[in-house]
Design an enzyme around this catalytic site. Structure first.
Site, short mmCIF file in Angstrom:
data_model
loop_
_atom_site.label_atom_id
_atom_site.label_comp_id
_atom_site.label_asym_id
_atom_site.label_seq_id
_atom_site.Cartn_x
_atom_site.Cartn_y
_atom_site.Cartn_z
N SER A 150 0.83 -1.20 0.00
CA SER A 150 0.00 0.00 0.00
C SER A 150 0.88 1.26 0.00
CB SER A 150 -0.96 -0.06 1.18
OG SER A 150 -2.02 0.86 1.01
N ASP A 227 -10.11 -5.39 -3.53
CA ASP A 227 -9.44 -4.39 -2.68
C ASP A 227 -10.34 -3.17 -2.57
OD1 ASP A 227 -7.74 -2.27 -1.77
OD2 ASP A 227 -6.01 -3.45 -2.40
N HIS A 259 -7.49 -5.92 0.67
CA HIS A 259 -6.29 -5.09 0.82
C HIS A 259 -5.35 -5.52 1.95
CE1 HIS A 259 -4.05 -1.45 -0.11
NE2 HIS A 259 -4.02 -1.10 1.17
#
Lengths: 281, 281
Positions: A150, A227, A259
């Site tokens: 991320s 996600d 995610h």
């Protein structure tokens, strides 16, 4: 240079150790996690993978939730896990938002007040931390890999593209690919760089690719299609830039995955194999 | 019976799902985590392992930190993870101490006021939760295993010894073996049972063994010798009771390891193999 051991824990015949040191880049005390495989404990020089975590995580999160240590141990590879930002800098409002300040350093060197004095995560993770850990442990400076998730995926891409001489291998889980076009990135860049739009380009992985920056080796990118942040991650923009410039990017999409660390632990094995090939092959 | 899905996450081709339901035993809403392997998602009846975590943990801790899902998925086994106590019961002081009340149910049915109305974790994890999860998912009631850590290791031992007909396999990491002789146990038993010393004996795994209770199959027990709580866990007392009564207990000690999930993840694979042998062999 004083380094304090906060705790250490046997794990897979090696040791997970948490350390604190006074960071010269960050100007505050910084904590980190390290995994030393059995080989490193007996003095053998081993390759090392640095892991950059996402928003709200800290130096422990990736190590305990990703299953990475199991495979690092199997292959005799060290792991280094920094925090996601400086902490307790005294900057007003640093703890106010989850996506700015504490836990949200975005792995850039801030140039705008009040952040510029302490928020130097790019230099910290890219220079100070490798040098520190390689002075303390038998980690091979010529065989460094980097993994990010991320916000940390963005950090790993920035490192690999801007400093390909520092890293031999790179892989990312659900990275922020085009920060200058999405709310998280705009908010962070606006704060950390102010009006300096040149900086926005220098820290946007998609623009870096478009501008001819090259990774040291093929980037492995895993992305879940469930996600919840997919629209903010923009892997398609990165893919388009890589195709346009002929850069090496291997993207794998996963229908059902979201995610978090349930996703990461499902595919960490493949990432370690990817790094092993480049670092030990 | 209303069961709410709080979230679900693809993991190793199966699904980790977090649920909340109104528990009749606890008299409050209770959260839990479940892993459904791919086989269960396509309707196949699979064995199931229940995991009981330690003090301060919750229904997510063991699932995310132990690496258990990797191996449950490999073998097509479901996993059920309850919380470590009822929450938000309104009992005065329930959140005051880490080792009593919230996060510290000790897997017993309390008999003393004010705890007795809600703190019925033995009946919850031993009866209500298996029935609930087996009504929702294709988990085989005749092939249940139980794993516990620390306070949850004590809970798993209590379940296996008092109710061997409920469980086919059992294994524990660093369990509290003789609660009636140590500060944690004395404090909890004093609160949950008051002056009823008979109850103290009924919930002490070492005394249960001494009094002739038998586990359904060999108990696997892993214990780190650098465990900071070793003096409070008293595995030697359990070993002595097992030897004295000829009960099946396989103890493995690990020189360098301490009490936490770095230890658990290093040996979870062996535990799953132990359960696979008993549940699928």
């Amino acid at each position: 240079m004083t380094v304090t051991t906060l705790s250490e824990h046997a794990c897979f015949d090696g040791v997970v150790r948490f350390l604190e040191h006074q960071s010269s880049e960050l100007g505050v005390g910084a904590k980190l996690g390290v995994f030393l495989p059995q080989e490193a404990l007996s003095g053998k020089v081993v390759p090392v993978i640095h892991v950059l975590a996402g928003l709200t995580a800290n130096y422990e999160t990736f190590l305990i939730k990703s299953n990475i240590i199991r495979f690092a141990a199997q292959h005799g590879i060290g792991v280094v896990a920094p925090d996601t930002s400086p902490r307790n800098t005294g900057i007003e409002g640093e703890d106010k938002d989850y996506d700015l300040g504490s836990g949200a350093g975005f792995y850039v060197d801030a140039t705008a007040e009040p952040w510029s004095k302490h928020y130097r995560m790019e230099s910290y993770v890219g220079k100070e931390l490798p040098l520190l850990t390689e002075s303390l442990f038998p980690f091979d400076a010529t065989r460094r890999g980097i993994i990010g998730h991320s916000m940390g995926g963005m950090g790993a891409l920035i490192q690999a593209l801007r400093y390909p001489e520092r890293w031999k291998t790179v892989s990312v889980f659900a990275p922020i690919c085009a920060p200058s076009r999405i709310p998280w990135g705009k908010k962070a860049f606006d704060a950390y760089f102010g009006g300096d739009l040149q900086k926005w380009e220098e820290y946007d992985p998609t623009i870096l690719l478009e501008n001819g920056y090259k990774p040291p080796s093929t980037i492995l990118l895993d992305q879940g299609l469930k996600d919840q942040y997919l629209a903010d991650l923009k892997p398609d923009a990165l893919v388009a830039a890589a195709q346009q410039t002929g850069q090496r990017l291997q993207v794998r999409t996963h229908e059902a995955y979201d995610h978090g660390y349930w996703f990461i632990q499902s595919f960490i094995h493949d990432h370690i194999e990817h790094h092993v090939k480049g670092l030990k092959g």
